[in-house]
Design a protein around this motif. Structure first.
Motif, PDB file in Angstrom:
ATOM      1  N   ALA A   1       0.831  -1.201   0.000  1.00 43.61           N
ATOM      2  CA  ALA A   1       0.000   0.000   0.000  1.00 43.61           C
ATOM      3  C   ALA A   1       0.867   1.253   0.000  1.00 43.61           C
ATOM      4  O   ALA A   1       0.582   2.228  -0.697  1.00 43.61           O
ATOM      5  N   HIS A   2       1.950   1.222   0.773  1.00 45.26           N
ATOM      6  CA  HIS A   2       2.854   2.372   0.827  1.00 45.26           C
ATOM      7  C   HIS A   2       3.499   2.632  -0.528  1.00 45.26           C
ATOM      8  O   HIS A   2       3.595   3.781  -0.991  1.00 45.26           O
ATOM      9  N   ARG A   3       3.940   1.570  -1.185  1.00 44.72           N
ATOM     10  CA  ARG A   3       4.581   1.719  -2.487  1.00 44.72           C
ATOM     11  C   ARG A   3       3.599   2.258  -3.527  1.00 44.72           C
ATOM     12  O   ARG A   3       3.933   3.172  -4.296  1.00 44.72           O
ATOM     13  N   LEU A   4       2.381   1.730  -3.548  1.00 43.09           N
ATOM     14  CA  LEU A   4       1.416   2.142  -4.557  1.00 43.09           C
ATOM     15  C   LEU A   4       0.885   3.553  -4.296  1.00 43.09           C
ATOM     16  O   LEU A   4       0.689   4.324  -5.236  1.00 43.09           O
ATOM     17  N   THR A   5       0.632   3.895  -3.055  1.00 44.56           N
ATOM     18  CA  THR A   5       0.170   5.257  -2.766  1.00 44.56           C
ATOM     19  C   THR A   5       1.258   6.271  -3.102  1.00 44.56           C
ATOM     20  O   THR A   5       0.958   7.385  -3.546  1.00 44.56           O
ATOM     21  N   GLY A   6       2.503   5.877  -2.908  1.00 47.51           N
ATOM     22  CA  GLY A   6       3.596   6.766  -3.290  1.00 47.51           C
ATOM     23  C   GLY A   6       3.598   7.034  -4.781  1.00 47.51           C
ATOM     24  O   GLY A   6       3.771   8.188  -5.219  1.00 47.51           O
ATOM     25  N   ALA A   7       3.401   5.977  -5.584  1.00 49.18           N
ATOM     26  CA  ALA A   7       3.377   6.143  -7.033  1.00 49.18           C
ATOM     27  C   ALA A   7       2.182   6.974  -7.474  1.00 49.18           C
ATOM     28  O   ALA A   7       2.301   7.853  -8.338  1.00 49.18           O
ATOM     29  N   LEU A   8       1.038   6.723  -6.873  1.00 46.73           N
ATOM     30  CA  LEU A   8      -0.166   7.471  -7.235  1.00 46.73           C
ATOM     31  C   LEU A   8      -0.070   8.929  -6.810  1.00 46.73           C
ATOM     32  O   LEU A   8      -0.573   9.826  -7.495  1.00 46.73           O
TER      33      LEU A   8
END
Length: 252
Positions: free
Chosen positions: A40-47
């Motif tokens: 979740a941390h990785r994807l929210t960072g990308a978004l």
């Protein structure tokens, strides 16, 4: 079960947000998206880097303006709203009641515009809200003009109920849809709340296909359907003309 794809995980992060959850912590996103905290941390960072999400000073995430920019390109979204707004405003001025514009997405109606009457009956509607087709006036219009096979599948149920008066009998629903096609308007009374009545009419595109519906929602007590129906039909025709429809074309 196969591992979720990268696209599925990314979309699950965006899908964690809704009208009841417009602001989420990273832990909330992880839980609602069914992802590990690390993922979740990785994807929210990308978004967030792309602009689909925004992170405030408290570390809480919100939907970003970049998504609004993309959504504005949808032909059934902002473009439809812009063309329809003058006619929605005219309908509002004629009634001073709640005025709505909606499209169909599967078995649901999605509201793309809403003008709220200052002292009108309270409605459980906002832009982007979804309701089952059979429970709203705009939904009945859209269902009545949907593909016959889809209509039959929908009428077979299950049909969720919100009040004791919600239309949940398949046979009655089929008759109601036939009357909508015959009369050109749908009347939805006490379906979601017991104090409201809506009158809705179709919006057609240049080819004559029903692509949206417009409605006015008024207090059930004292509602004058014969007076409201022509105004709603007129608004629907006006928006249809703005979309390129011409009356001489035969309506299906």
């Amino acid at each position: 079960m196969s591992e979720r794809s990268a696209a599925d995980r990314l979309l699950s992060v965006l899908g964690a947000f809704d009208h009841e959850h417009p602001a989420l912590s990273l832990t909330d996103i992880s839980r609602r998206a069914g992802l590990s905290l690390t993922t979740a941390h990785r994807l929210t960072g990308a978004l967030t880097a792309w602009g689909a999400l925004e992170r405030d000073a408290c570390g809480v995430y919100h939907v970003g303006l970049r998504l609004w920019e993309v959504a504005a390109l949808a032909p059934r979204g902002l473009g439809l709203r812009q063309l329809a707004l003058p006619y929605l405003e005219d309908l509002y001025e004629a009634t001073h009641e709640n005025v709505q514009l909606a499209v169909r997405d599967g078995g649901e109606v999605v509201y793309v515009e809403w003008l709220q009457g200052r002292s009108a009956v309270g409605v459980q509607i906002r832009v982007g809200a979804r309701w089952p087709l059979h429970a709203t006036g705009v939904g009945l219009v859209l269902l009545a003009h949907a593909d016959p096979a889809f209509q039959e599948e929908y009428c077979a149920g299950p049909l969720v109920s919100f009040t004791p008066y919600t239309l949940t009998d398949p046979a009655l629903l089929r008759r109601t849809l036939a009357e909508v096609r015959r009369s050109g308007v749908a009347v939805s009374e006490r379906q979601v709340t017991e104090d409201a009545l809506s009158v809705a009419a179709a919006v057609r595109d240049a080819g004559g296909e029903v692509v949206a519906a417009v409605s006015v929602v008024v207090p059930r007590a004292g509602a004058q359907v014969p007076a409201l129906a022509p105004a709603v039909r007129l608004a629907g025709r006006g928006i249809s003309r703005a979309l390129g429809w011409r009356p001489q074309r035969r309506e299906s």
